[in-house]
Scaffold this motif. Structure first.
Motif, PDB file in Angstrom:
ATOM      1  N   ARG A  42      46.640  31.279  41.780  1.00 42.55           N
ATOM      2  CA  ARG A  42      45.502  30.926  42.628  1.00 42.55           C
ATOM      3  C   ARG A  42      45.231  32.067  43.593  1.00 42.55           C
ATOM      4  N   PHE A  43      43.930  32.328  43.807  1.00 38.56           N
ATOM      5  CA  PHE A  43      43.560  33.309  44.835  1.00 38.56           C
ATOM      6  C   PHE A  43      42.887  32.580  45.978  1.00 38.56           C
ATOM      7  N   PRO A  44      43.199  32.912  47.194  1.00 31.47           N
ATOM      8  CA  PRO A  44      42.474  32.295  48.316  1.00 31.47           C
ATOM      9  C   PRO A  44      41.006  32.695  48.250  1.00 31.47           C
ATOM     10  N   MET A  45      40.153  31.726  48.498  1.00 32.58           N
ATOM     11  CA  MET A  45      38.708  31.987  48.450  1.00 32.58           C
ATOM     12  C   MET A  45      38.078  31.391  49.681  1.00 32.58           C
ATOM     13  N   THR A  50      41.372  29.210  41.138  1.00 29.87           N
ATOM     14  CA  THR A  50      42.496  29.222  40.211  1.00 29.87           C
ATOM     15  C   THR A  50      42.140  30.078  39.003  1.00 29.87           C
ATOM     16  N   ALA A  51      42.789  31.243  38.893  1.00 28.63           N
ATOM     17  CA  ALA A  51      42.456  32.186  37.823  1.00 28.63           C
ATOM     18  C   ALA A  51      43.280  31.909  36.566  1.00 28.63           C
ATOM     19  N   LEU A  52      44.510  31.461  36.730  1.00 31.73           N
ATOM     20  CA  LEU A  52      45.358  31.112  35.584  1.00 31.73           C
ATOM     21  C   LEU A  52      45.830  29.672  35.780  1.00 31.73           C
ATOM     22  N   PRO A  99      36.748  36.548  27.286  1.00 31.85           N
ATOM     23  CA  PRO A  99      35.564  36.995  28.013  1.00 31.85           C
ATOM     24  C   PRO A  99      35.907  37.477  29.426  1.00 31.85           C
ATOM     25  N   SER A 100      34.963  38.149  29.996  1.00 35.16           N
ATOM     26  CA  SER A 100      35.145  38.648  31.359  1.00 35.16           C
ATOM     27  C   SER A 100      35.413  37.481  32.309  1.00 35.16           C
ATOM     28  N   GLY A 101      36.382  37.650  33.173  1.00 29.91           N
ATOM     29  CA  GLY A 101      36.705  36.598  34.138  1.00 29.91           C
ATOM     30  C   GLY A 101      37.671  35.564  33.606  1.00 29.91           C
ATOM     31  N   SER A 102      38.168  35.746  32.393  1.00 29.82           N
ATOM     32  CA  SER A 102      39.048  34.727  31.814  1.00 29.82           C
ATOM     33  C   SER A 102      40.478  34.843  32.347  1.00 29.82           C
ATOM     34  N   GLY A 103      40.803  35.942  33.035  1.00 32.91           N
ATOM     35  CA  GLY A 103      42.123  36.040  33.669  1.00 32.91           C
ATOM     36  C   GLY A 103      43.045  37.064  33.039  1.00 32.91           C
ATOM     37  N   LYS A 104      42.519  37.938  32.167  1.00 33.13           N
ATOM     38  CA  LYS A 104      43.367  38.900  31.457  1.00 33.13           C
ATOM     39  C   LYS A 104      44.076  39.842  32.423  1.00 33.13           C
ATOM     40  N   THR A 105      43.277  40.418  33.283  1.00 33.46           N
ATOM     41  CA  THR A 105      43.865  41.391  34.211  1.00 33.46           C
ATOM     42  C   THR A 105      44.857  40.709  35.150  1.00 33.46           C
ATOM     43  N   THR A 106      44.472  39.541  35.633  1.00 39.39           N
ATOM     44  CA  THR A 106      45.364  38.788  36.521  1.00 39.39           C
ATOM     45  C   THR A 106      46.717  38.554  35.853  1.00 39.39           C
ATOM     46  N   ASP A 152      45.374  48.012  30.299  1.00 40.50           N
ATOM     47  CA  ASP A 152      44.212  47.201  30.663  1.00 40.50           C
ATOM     48  C   ASP A 152      42.940  47.948  30.275  1.00 40.50           C
ATOM     49  N   GLU A 153      42.237  47.441  29.271  1.00 43.08           N
ATOM     50  CA  GLU A 153      40.995  48.054  28.782  1.00 43.08           C
ATOM     51  C   GLU A 153      41.141  49.563  28.565  1.00 43.08           C
ATOM     52  N   PRO A 154      42.110  50.006  27.797  1.00 46.89           N
ATOM     53  CA  PRO A 154      42.363  51.449  27.711  1.00 46.89           C
ATOM     54  C   PRO A 154      41.254  52.213  26.999  1.00 46.89           C
ATOM     55  N   THR A 165      41.972  43.154  26.764  1.00 48.60           N
ATOM     56  CA  THR A 165      40.776  43.817  26.226  1.00 48.60           C
ATOM     57  C   THR A 165      39.786  42.827  25.656  1.00 48.60           C
ATOM     58  N   HIS A 166      38.520  43.264  25.559  1.00 47.71           N
ATOM     59  CA  HIS A 166      37.609  42.521  24.689  1.00 47.71           C
ATOM     60  C   HIS A 166      36.939  43.472  23.704  1.00 47.71           C
ATOM     61  N   ASP A 167      37.567  44.599  23.496  1.00 47.82           N
ATOM     62  CA  ASP A 167      37.036  45.613  22.586  1.00 47.82           C
ATOM     63  C   ASP A 167      37.484  45.308  21.144  1.00 47.82           C
ATOM     64  N   ALA A 170      48.247  44.105  44.219  1.00 42.56           N
ATOM     65  CA  ALA A 170      47.320  43.967  43.101  1.00 42.56           C
ATOM     66  C   ALA A 170      45.938  44.484  43.448  1.00 42.56           C
ATOM     67  N   ASN A 171      45.576  44.396  44.741  1.00 42.44           N
ATOM     68  CA  ASN A 171      44.265  44.885  45.127  1.00 42.44           C
ATOM     69  C   ASN A 171      44.203  46.403  45.139  1.00 42.44           C
ATOM     70  N   LEU A 172      45.299  47.000  45.561  1.00 42.39           N
ATOM     71  CA  LEU A 172      45.375  48.455  45.503  1.00 42.39           C
ATOM     72  C   LEU A 172      45.244  48.889  44.051  1.00 42.39           C
ATOM     73  N   PHE A 173      45.943  48.137  43.233  1.00 39.06           N
ATOM     74  CA  PHE A 173      45.979  48.416  41.820  1.00 39.06           C
ATOM     75  C   PHE A 173      44.586  48.273  41.218  1.00 39.06           C
ATOM     76  N   LYS A 174      43.851  47.332  41.771  1.00 39.71           N
ATOM     77  CA  LYS A 174      42.503  47.064  41.285  1.00 39.71           C
ATOM     78  C   LYS A 174      41.605  48.283  41.458  1.00 39.71           C
ATOM     79  N   GLU A 175      41.875  49.068  42.521  1.00 38.35           N
ATOM     80  CA  GLU A 175      41.058  50.250  42.751  1.00 38.35           C
ATOM     81  C   GLU A 175      41.097  51.167  41.527  1.00 38.35           C
TER      82      GLU A 175
HETATM   83  N1  LIG Z   1      42.191  39.115  44.284  1.00 41.17           N
HETATM   84  C1  LIG Z   1      41.356  38.161  43.834  1.00 41.17           C
HETATM   85  N2  LIG Z   1      40.846  37.282  44.701  1.00 41.17           N
HETATM   86  C2  LIG Z   1      40.021  36.294  44.294  1.00 41.17           C
HETATM   87  N3  LIG Z   1      39.673  36.118  43.016  1.00 41.17           N
HETATM   88  C3  LIG Z   1      40.154  36.974  42.084  1.00 41.17           C
HETATM   89  C4  LIG Z   1      41.026  38.044  42.461  1.00 41.17           C
HETATM   90  N4  LIG Z   1      41.353  38.740  41.337  1.00 41.17           N
HETATM   91  C5  LIG Z   1      40.712  38.116  40.314  1.00 41.17           C
HETATM   92  N5  LIG Z   1      39.992  37.057  40.771  1.00 41.17           N
HETATM   93  C6  LIG Z   1      39.205  36.153  39.963  1.00 41.17           C
HETATM   94  O1  LIG Z   1      39.987  35.686  38.905  1.00 41.17           O
HETATM   95  C7  LIG Z   1      39.238  35.619  37.726  1.00 41.17           C
HETATM   96  C8  LIG Z   1      39.931  36.391  36.647  1.00 41.17           C
HETATM   97  O2  LIG Z   1      39.853  37.758  36.950  1.00 41.17           O
HETATM   98  P1  LIG Z   1      40.416  38.888  36.018  1.00 41.17           P
HETATM   99  O3  LIG Z   1      40.217  40.188  36.687  1.00 41.17           O
HETATM  100  O4  LIG Z   1      41.807  38.514  35.642  1.00 41.17           O
HETATM  101  O5  LIG Z   1      39.456  38.750  34.754  1.00 41.17           O
HETATM  102  P2  LIG Z   1      39.439  39.609  33.427  1.00 41.17           P
HETATM  103  O6  LIG Z   1      39.686  38.655  32.340  1.00 41.17           O
HETATM  104  O7  LIG Z   1      40.333  40.755  33.550  1.00 41.17           O
HETATM  105  O8  LIG Z   1      37.927  40.074  33.399  1.00 41.17           O
HETATM  106  P3  LIG Z   1      37.324  41.452  32.874  1.00 41.17           P
HETATM  107  O9  LIG Z   1      37.244  41.357  31.419  1.00 41.17           O
HETATM  108  O10 LIG Z   1      35.970  41.488  33.511  1.00 41.17           O
HETATM  109  O11 LIG Z   1      38.200  42.548  33.367  1.00 41.17           O
HETATM  110  C9  LIG Z   1      37.869  36.149  38.038  1.00 41.17           C
HETATM  111  O12 LIG Z   1      36.976  35.069  38.209  1.00 41.17           O
HETATM  112  C10 LIG Z   1      38.054  36.881  39.339  1.00 41.17           C
HETATM  113  O13 LIG Z   1      36.891  36.765  40.111  1.00 41.17           O
END
Ligand SMILES: Nc1ncnc2c1ncn2[C@@H]1O[C@H](COP(=O)(O)OP(=O)(O)OP(=O)(O)O)[C@@H](O)[C@H]1O
Ligand SMILES: [Mg+2]
Lengths: 242, 414
Positions: free
Chosen positions: A20-23, A30-32, A50-57, A177-179, A210-212, B406-411
């Motif tokens: 969860r991320f504070p919003m 809740t990202a995952l 898809p974008s926003g699905s939580g891969k990077t998280t 991540d998306e190399p 990735t989504h490539d 993670a935010n630094l990493f995000k940069e």
């Molecule tokens: N630090 C954060 N604070 C609040 N919300 C976040 C944070 N990091 C990610 N999110 C949210 O969590 C969700 C998942 O983000 P994430 O970056 O994991 O997506 P992704 O699958 O990697 O997307 P993409 O394909 O665009 O890279 C998104 O809706 C994003 O807005």
């Protein structure tokens, strides 16, 4: 007995992961939303969705750059949730390599120095550093660029340097991540073939986000994420069948 | 550190700041220090003995209130405080009359006179650097010969060798008339003095003003010629205890240079210049560098994220950031100090002529502003140069801690 063997071979073990991320002022996003996953030694797998699905998280948590809100994540037999920042840094330093969308080479350093950097953190001797860096650059076909600086390289070459930097310490786990996001088709295939070769030759485990489609076509296992959940988990081919 | 362009701005900022600090220090030391020194040499001494009444009416040059029995006084001062050279001084005012060949007044001008020992020893002339100030003629070699300021010489159409008559009043309030020969003229470079100054041997003044065995003041100078305030104050306290003579306004009292009105203030100031400048500079520079640091720090969050991913810890990165800043501080401090010293040296050797601006000044400030490089000048840039870069980096680096890993990493990812 069987579970014991499984456990020994697993590199990543995820159970009930919630992130969860504070919003705003009081709410959460809740990202995952409850993820279970096991990744074994030597896998070449990807988190796809898809974008926003939580891969990077998800990848960040596996990479100990972020912590789970709930559930348990073991990476290389360490509980990510309970690692101190020092222990996490240690784990990354010794066992993990990262590859990013933007190559993130340090612009003032030469190719050699960029690749050498992780070994400096590991306090390797100069002789050993040189040997390892040159060996790694050879795998990646970069020996002629040893003294170049990032600005003098093409995008594909930069990403190969980034891969060399991730691989030079022979990590057990590489997170990418998306190399290929900044590369054209030819370079993408080139890079992917290289990574697959490293995977097969050194048994390094690769996890992509990735989504490539090009990346997906190389994966042995595809984990589909949708809205913070695993929608599908498919083994698409066996090692050495491409 | 390898990134020269990124370090260049902070290095330039530090260099400039340190240079200004070094120069300011040399400048203030020079201008105030010289003024202080000249005042000491010229009128105050390191310690001064006069009567209480004389001190109270100093501006009137009240020679009727002068010290008497000076020979005995000087002897006991020499015995009690042998670490000082004790000299007699008499200040007086009057008219300088230039007679024509028939003895009638041809020209007249107001003069301020100073009586000091010119003939018995070279000490006083050397102390005040009089020989270097000589413009025309020569230095007095026998009784009755005087020096006048060159401006006065011109105004009265005098030439070396001419006879002049001083009209003043004796210690007892009678009119005093005394003839002198002008031996030469001086340029003091201090407007107050150049307007109408006359330097006379102390013995001649005593004769002219009927002040045998009297003098306006007895000044003490440390034999090493370096003012030591602690010691001067101790001497003063001791002397005043010995000569405690309640109510007698003709009793001698001693004062130290540092407690002397305006001089006292500038003495305290000169003594603390270094502290003042360092404080101001640390404050201003830290803010500038914080801002510069913020910019480069923000640009560097990507790099920090990468380094963390590779396995460096926040604290290690923070430390290396501060280490880099310290290195930048050292480089900037060294170049800044070199530049600052060079500029200060030029101003020390050549000075800036301010004659036109100083025309009406009544302070003992030289027409030529000169810097003075003191041992402190060499090091004054060090503390602020390094501290401010480190503080600047420390402030901008806090961002590393404030941000989630993670935010630094995000940069890195965009
Ligand atoms: N630090 C954060 N604070 C609040 N919300 C976040 C944070 N990091 C990610 N999110 C949210 O969590 C969700 C998942 O983000 P994430 O970056 O994991 O997506 P992704 O699958 O990697 O997307 P993409 O394909 O665009 O890279 C998104 O809706 C994003 O807005
Ligand atoms: Mg992403």
């Amino acid at each position: 007995m069987l579970t014991k063997i499984m456990a020994q071979n697993s590199i990543v073990e995820v159970k009930g992961l919630v992130k969860r991320f504070p919003m705003g002022s009081s709410g959460f996003f809740t990202a995952l939303k409850g993820i279970d996953l096991t990744v074994s030694e030597g896998e070449f797998m990807g988190l796809v969705g898809p974008s926003g699905s939580g891969k990077t998280t998800f990848l960040n948590i596996i990479g100990t750059l972020d912590k789970p809100s709930e559930g348990r994540v073991d990476v290389l037999e360490k509980d990510v949730g309970s690692l101190t920042s020092k222990q996490a840094a240690q784990l990354r330093k010794e066992e993990m390599g990262f590859i990013f969308q933007s190559f993130n080479l340090l612009p003032v350093y030469t190719v050699f120095e960029n690749v050498e950097f992780p070994l400096l953190l590991l306090n390797k001797s100069a002789g050993e550093r040189k040997k390892r860096v040159m060996e790694t650059l050879e795998w990646l076909g970069l020996t002629s660029k040893v003294d170049s600086r990032p600005a003098q390289l093409s995008g594909g070459e930069c990403q190969r340097v980034a891969i060399a930097r991730a691989m030079v310490k022979r990590p057990k786990l590489v997170l990418a991540d998306e190399p290929t996001a900044n590369l054209d088709a030819e370079n993408s295939h080139n890079i992917l073939r290289t990574m697959l070769k490293l995977n097969e030759g050194l048994k390094t485990c690769f996890i992509f986000a990735t989504h490539d489609e090009k990346v997906i076509s190389y994966l042995q296992r595809i984990v589909h994420l949708e809205d913070g959940r695993i929608a599908k988990d498919m083994k698409v081919r066996s090692s050495g069948t491409l | 550190m390898r990134d020269r362009s990124r370090s260049l701005l902070p290095v330039i900022v530090v260099t400039l700041g340190v240079m200004i600090t070094v120069f300011m220090h040399a400048y203030l030391s020079g201008v105030l220090g010289e003024s202080l020194e000249k005042t000491a040499d010229f009128s105050e001494g390191h310690v001064k003995v006069e009567t209480k009444a004389y001190a109270d009416n100093l501006s009137q040059l009240p020679n009727d209130l002068a010290l008497v029995g000076v020979d005995t006084l000087v002897k006991s001062l020499e015995r009690l405080y042998p670490e000082y050279n004790w000299v007699r001084r008499i200040d007086f005012g009057g008219l300088l009359d230039v007679p024509d060949s028939a003895g009638n007044t041809k020209m007249q001008g107001a003069v301020m006179g100073k009586g000091l020992d010119l003939l018995q020893s070279d000490d006083e002339a050397t102390r005040m650097g009089l020989k270097k100030l000589l413009v025309k003629g020569r230095f007095p070699s026998k009784a009755g010969e005087v020096l006048v300021s060159d401006e006065l010489l011109e105004k009265l159409h005098l030439r070396p060798g001419d006879r002049v008559t001083l009209i003043s009043s004796t210690m007892f309030g009678e009119m005093a008339i005394y003839n002198f020969t002008v031996a030469g003229s001086l340029h003091f470079g201090i407007n107050l003095l150049d307007r109408g100054m006359m330097i006379v041997d102390i013995h001649d003044v005593q004769m002219a003003l009927n002040m045998e065995d009297a003098s306006g003041a007895v000044l003490g100078f440390f034999k090493n010629n370096l003012y030591n305030d602690k010691h001067a104050v101790a001497t003063k306290t001791d002397f005043n205890k010995r000569y405690k003579n309640d109510g007698d306004k003709f009793a001698p009292v001693m004062s130290s240079l540092s407690e002397n009105g305006l001089m006292g203030f500038s003495y305290t100031f000169v003594k603390n210049i270094a502290g003042f400048i360092i404080l101001i500079f640390i404050f201003a520079m830290s803010i500038v560098l914080w801002n510069a640091g913020l910019i480069s720090g923000l640009r560097r969050y990507g790099e920090f994220g990468l380094r963390m991913a590779i396995g460096e810890e926040k604290s290690e990165i923070y430390r290396s950031l501060i280490g880099e800043a310290a290195l930048i501080g050292i480089i900037g401090t060294i170049t800044g100090t070199i530049l600052g010293l060079s500029v200060s040296w030029l101003m020390q050797e050549y000075g800036i002529n301010m004659e036109s601006i100083m025309k009406s000044s009544s302070l003992m400030i030289s027409d030529t502003l000169r810097a003075q490089i003191t041992p402190t000048t060499w090091f004054i840039g060090l503390v602020p140069g390094i501290i401010s870069t480190v503080i600047g980096a420390a402030l901008s680096g806090i961002g590393i801690y404030k941000r989630q890993t993670a935010n630094l990493f995000k940069e890195l990812q965009n």
